[in-house]
Design a protein around this motif. Structure first.
Motif, PDB file in Angstrom:
ATOM      1  N   LEU A 219      -5.946   4.151  -8.498  1.00 40.49           N
ATOM      2  CA  LEU A 219      -4.823   3.540  -9.134  1.00 40.49           C
ATOM      3  C   LEU A 219      -3.661   4.843  -9.713  1.00 40.49           C
ATOM      4  O   LEU A 219      -4.458   5.404 -10.556  1.00 40.49           O
ATOM      5  CB  LEU A 219      -4.917   2.376 -10.035  1.00 40.49           C
ATOM      6  CG  LEU A 219      -3.955   1.705 -10.592  1.00 40.49           C
ATOM      7  CD1 LEU A 219      -3.459   0.949  -9.316  1.00 40.49           C
ATOM      8  CD2 LEU A 219      -4.258   0.760 -11.798  1.00 40.49           C
ATOM      9  N   PRO A 220      -2.848   4.847  -8.856  1.00 35.89           N
ATOM     10  CA  PRO A 220      -1.798   6.162  -9.417  1.00 35.89           C
ATOM     11  C   PRO A 220      -1.584   5.651 -10.818  1.00 35.89           C
ATOM     12  O   PRO A 220      -1.353   4.651 -11.273  1.00 35.89           O
ATOM     13  CB  PRO A 220      -0.615   5.768  -8.452  1.00 35.89           C
ATOM     14  CG  PRO A 220      -1.372   5.642  -7.009  1.00 35.89           C
ATOM     15  CD  PRO A 220      -2.239   4.263  -7.798  1.00 35.89           C
ATOM     16  N   HIS A 221      -1.636   6.858 -11.463  1.00 35.02           N
ATOM     17  CA  HIS A 221      -1.106   6.625 -12.997  1.00 35.02           C
ATOM     18  C   HIS A 221       0.194   5.891 -13.227  1.00 35.02           C
ATOM     19  O   HIS A 221       0.429   5.217 -14.116  1.00 35.02           O
ATOM     20  CB  HIS A 221      -1.007   8.010 -13.732  1.00 35.02           C
ATOM     21  CG  HIS A 221      -0.852   8.152 -15.143  1.00 35.02           C
ATOM     22  ND1 HIS A 221      -1.486   7.685 -16.056  1.00 35.02           N
ATOM     23  CD2 HIS A 221       0.594   8.221 -15.870  1.00 35.02           C
ATOM     24  CE1 HIS A 221      -1.120   7.930 -17.145  1.00 35.02           C
ATOM     25  NE2 HIS A 221       0.359   8.140 -16.935  1.00 35.02           N
ATOM     26  N   THR A 226       2.944  -1.232 -13.583  1.00 39.99           N
ATOM     27  CA  THR A 226       3.220  -2.503 -12.834  1.00 39.99           C
ATOM     28  C   THR A 226       1.920  -3.272 -12.198  1.00 39.99           C
ATOM     29  O   THR A 226       1.969  -4.491 -12.150  1.00 39.99           O
ATOM     30  CB  THR A 226       3.562  -1.653 -11.282  1.00 39.99           C
ATOM     31  OG1 THR A 226       4.660  -0.832 -11.610  1.00 39.99           O
ATOM     32  CG2 THR A 226       4.022  -2.782 -10.079  1.00 39.99           C
ATOM     33  N   VAL A 227       0.728  -2.830 -12.075  1.00 41.53           N
ATOM     34  CA  VAL A 227      -0.394  -3.558 -11.708  1.00 41.53           C
ATOM     35  C   VAL A 227      -0.876  -4.492 -12.980  1.00 41.53           C
ATOM     36  O   VAL A 227      -1.167  -5.611 -12.748  1.00 41.53           O
ATOM     37  CB  VAL A 227      -1.660  -2.803 -11.358  1.00 41.53           C
ATOM     38  CG1 VAL A 227      -2.935  -3.448 -11.233  1.00 41.53           C
ATOM     39  CG2 VAL A 227      -1.226  -1.887 -10.175  1.00 41.53           C
ATOM     40  N   ALA A 228      -0.666  -3.920 -14.169  1.00 40.88           N
ATOM     41  CA  ALA A 228      -1.083  -4.718 -15.287  1.00 40.88           C
ATOM     42  C   ALA A 228      -0.109  -5.987 -15.482  1.00 40.88           C
ATOM     43  O   ALA A 228      -0.402  -7.033 -15.760  1.00 40.88           O
ATOM     44  CB  ALA A 228      -0.718  -4.074 -16.551  1.00 40.88           C
ATOM     45  N   ASN A 229       1.365  -5.739 -15.077  1.00 37.22           N
ATOM     46  CA  ASN A 229       2.272  -6.836 -14.972  1.00 37.22           C
ATOM     47  C   ASN A 229       2.033  -7.876 -13.782  1.00 37.22           C
ATOM     48  O   ASN A 229       2.071  -9.085 -14.276  1.00 37.22           O
ATOM     49  CB  ASN A 229       3.634  -6.184 -14.952  1.00 37.22           C
ATOM     50  CG  ASN A 229       4.675  -7.332 -15.070  1.00 37.22           C
ATOM     51  OD1 ASN A 229       4.939  -7.905 -15.952  1.00 37.22           O
ATOM     52  ND2 ASN A 229       5.781  -7.525 -13.943  1.00 37.22           N
ATOM     53  N   ILE A 230       1.384  -7.472 -12.743  1.00 33.64           N
ATOM     54  CA  ILE A 230       1.065  -8.325 -11.701  1.00 33.64           C
ATOM     55  C   ILE A 230      -0.072  -9.213 -12.102  1.00 33.64           C
ATOM     56  O   ILE A 230      -0.250 -10.478 -11.840  1.00 33.64           O
ATOM     57  CB  ILE A 230       0.638  -7.653 -10.471  1.00 33.64           C
ATOM     58  CG1 ILE A 230       2.056  -6.681  -9.803  1.00 33.64           C
ATOM     59  CG2 ILE A 230      -0.151  -8.445  -9.349  1.00 33.64           C
ATOM     60  CD1 ILE A 230       1.546  -5.871  -8.668  1.00 33.64           C
ATOM     61  N   ILE A 275       0.732  -0.964  -3.449  1.00 32.93           N
ATOM     62  CA  ILE A 275       1.217   0.382  -4.011  1.00 32.93           C
ATOM     63  C   ILE A 275       0.053   1.089  -4.373  1.00 32.93           C
ATOM     64  O   ILE A 275      -0.122   2.035  -5.099  1.00 32.93           O
ATOM     65  CB  ILE A 275       1.584   0.099  -5.442  1.00 32.93           C
ATOM     66  CG1 ILE A 275       0.707  -0.804  -6.470  1.00 32.93           C
ATOM     67  CG2 ILE A 275       2.909  -0.930  -5.436  1.00 32.93           C
ATOM     68  CD1 ILE A 275       1.114  -1.039  -8.144  1.00 32.93           C
ATOM     69  N   ILE A 276      -1.166   0.833  -3.496  1.00 30.64           N
ATOM     70  CA  ILE A 276      -2.187   1.554  -3.602  1.00 30.64           C
ATOM     71  C   ILE A 276      -2.200   2.329  -2.320  1.00 30.64           C
ATOM     72  O   ILE A 276      -2.180   1.999  -1.471  1.00 30.64           O
ATOM     73  CB  ILE A 276      -3.582   0.693  -3.889  1.00 30.64           C
ATOM     74  CG1 ILE A 276      -3.677  -0.026  -5.100  1.00 30.64           C
ATOM     75  CG2 ILE A 276      -5.006   1.408  -3.852  1.00 30.64           C
ATOM     76  CD1 ILE A 276      -4.827  -0.990  -5.508  1.00 30.64           C
TER      77      ILE A 276
END
Length: 303
Positions: A219-221, A226-230, A275-276
């Motif tokens: 996972l890009p820093h 963004t992922v946490a929000n998803i 986004i990965i």
């Protein structure tokens, strides 16, 4: 499980016979070829090949007996159009575009008038023939798009060398449609290559899938927030399933009773995968899943 040894050659030859019938015959000059081409396979792999080859053959026979594939050859396109299983009197439009090896995009339009009402739809498998009897089963493939003006297909053979004024017909392949793909994939699974060997380990020998230890390595820093929000809308089991998918190096099975949120999890996965870095290799497959929300997620990402 051990590799096949030379003294097991006779068993290998028997397993190579699809239906294991006593009247199966293998020419003597083919035996060295069989030994050479199957030397890398274990007995379990040959059993697997034998079983699924037989299953594919039985499925093709069952479909054939139910639907009468012979109607493609015995009825005119006009007769088949009545049932919506065919579109005839088509001409090829423009050139043929090679999508990739063994896939060629063709576009057809009615010689006169619009495409008639038909049951053919995107994804259906079709046989392309000429209206003249000498052009039977020129190619097979899938419908890419059907509209009022034309039909586009991805076919396994280019028809570019067929005269431009040739009239074609597209018939819904009702019999053993798709068996070529099944058997082709089965053969590729048995190839002597690192990729096929890995697949045999996972599919046939039930090797456990591998997972990366830390999510930070994939996972890009800059994408963490963004992922946490998803993931906010998911419960704990759904988040755990998401994490396993993102850490997977091979495959992940998401299993649950109806209503437990599998579709929600997969829709969220689609959003996160965008986004990965390796997400362009993501494959989602399921028979009974509700695809509507997933298509909607993909559409919004594409937009």
């Amino acid at each position: 499980m051990v590799p096949v040894s030379p003294n097991e050659g006779s068993e290998k030859q028997i397993l190579r016979s699809v239906e294991q019938q006593s009247d199966s015959y293998i020419p003597n000059d083919m035996l060295p070829v069989i030994e050479r081409e199957t030397a890398h396979l274990m007995v379990s792999h040959l059993h697997y090949f034998n079983l699924w080859c037989l299953m594919c053959s039985l499925e093709a026979l069952t479909k054939e007996s139910k639907t009468g594939r012979k109607n493609i050859w015995m009825l005119s396109s006009e007769e088949r159009e009545v049932d919506g299983q065919c579109v005839g009197n088509l001409i090829r439009m423009g050139g043929v575009q090679s999508v990739c090896d063994g896939q060629h995009l063709h576009c057809f339009q009615r010689r006169s008038g619009d495409i008639p009402a038909t049951n053919l739809m995107t994804g259906d498998r079709v046989v392309v023939s000429g209206e003249e009897k000498k052009f039977l089963a020129l190619s097979t493939g899938y419908i890419k798009e059907v509209n009022r003006n034309n039909i586009s297909c991805i076919l396994d053979r280019s028809l570019a060398k067929i005269p431009q004024d040739t009239l074609f017909r597209l018939d819904h392949e009702e019999g053993g449609g798709g068996m070529e793909s099944h058997l082709g994939n089965l053969s590729k699974l048995m190839e002597s290559s690192p990729a096929s060997a890995k697949l045999r380990d996972l599919i046939i020998d039930f090797k456990k899938p591998s997972f990366i230890q830390y999510l930070s390595s994939v996972l890009p820093h800059e994408a963490k927030d963004t992922v946490a929000n998803i993931l906010k809308g998911l419960n704990k089991p759904q988040k755990q399933a998401m994490k396993r998918v993102l850490l997977s190096e091979d495959y992940t099975l998401i299993v649950g009773m109806p209503g437990t949120g599998k579709t929600t999890t997969i829709c969220t996965l689609v959003k996160a995968a965008a986004i990965i870095p390796y997400s362009n290799q993501l494959l989602i497959t399921q028979i009974t899943i509700c695809w509507g929300p997933i298509y909607h997620s993909l559409y919004r990402l594409n937009s």
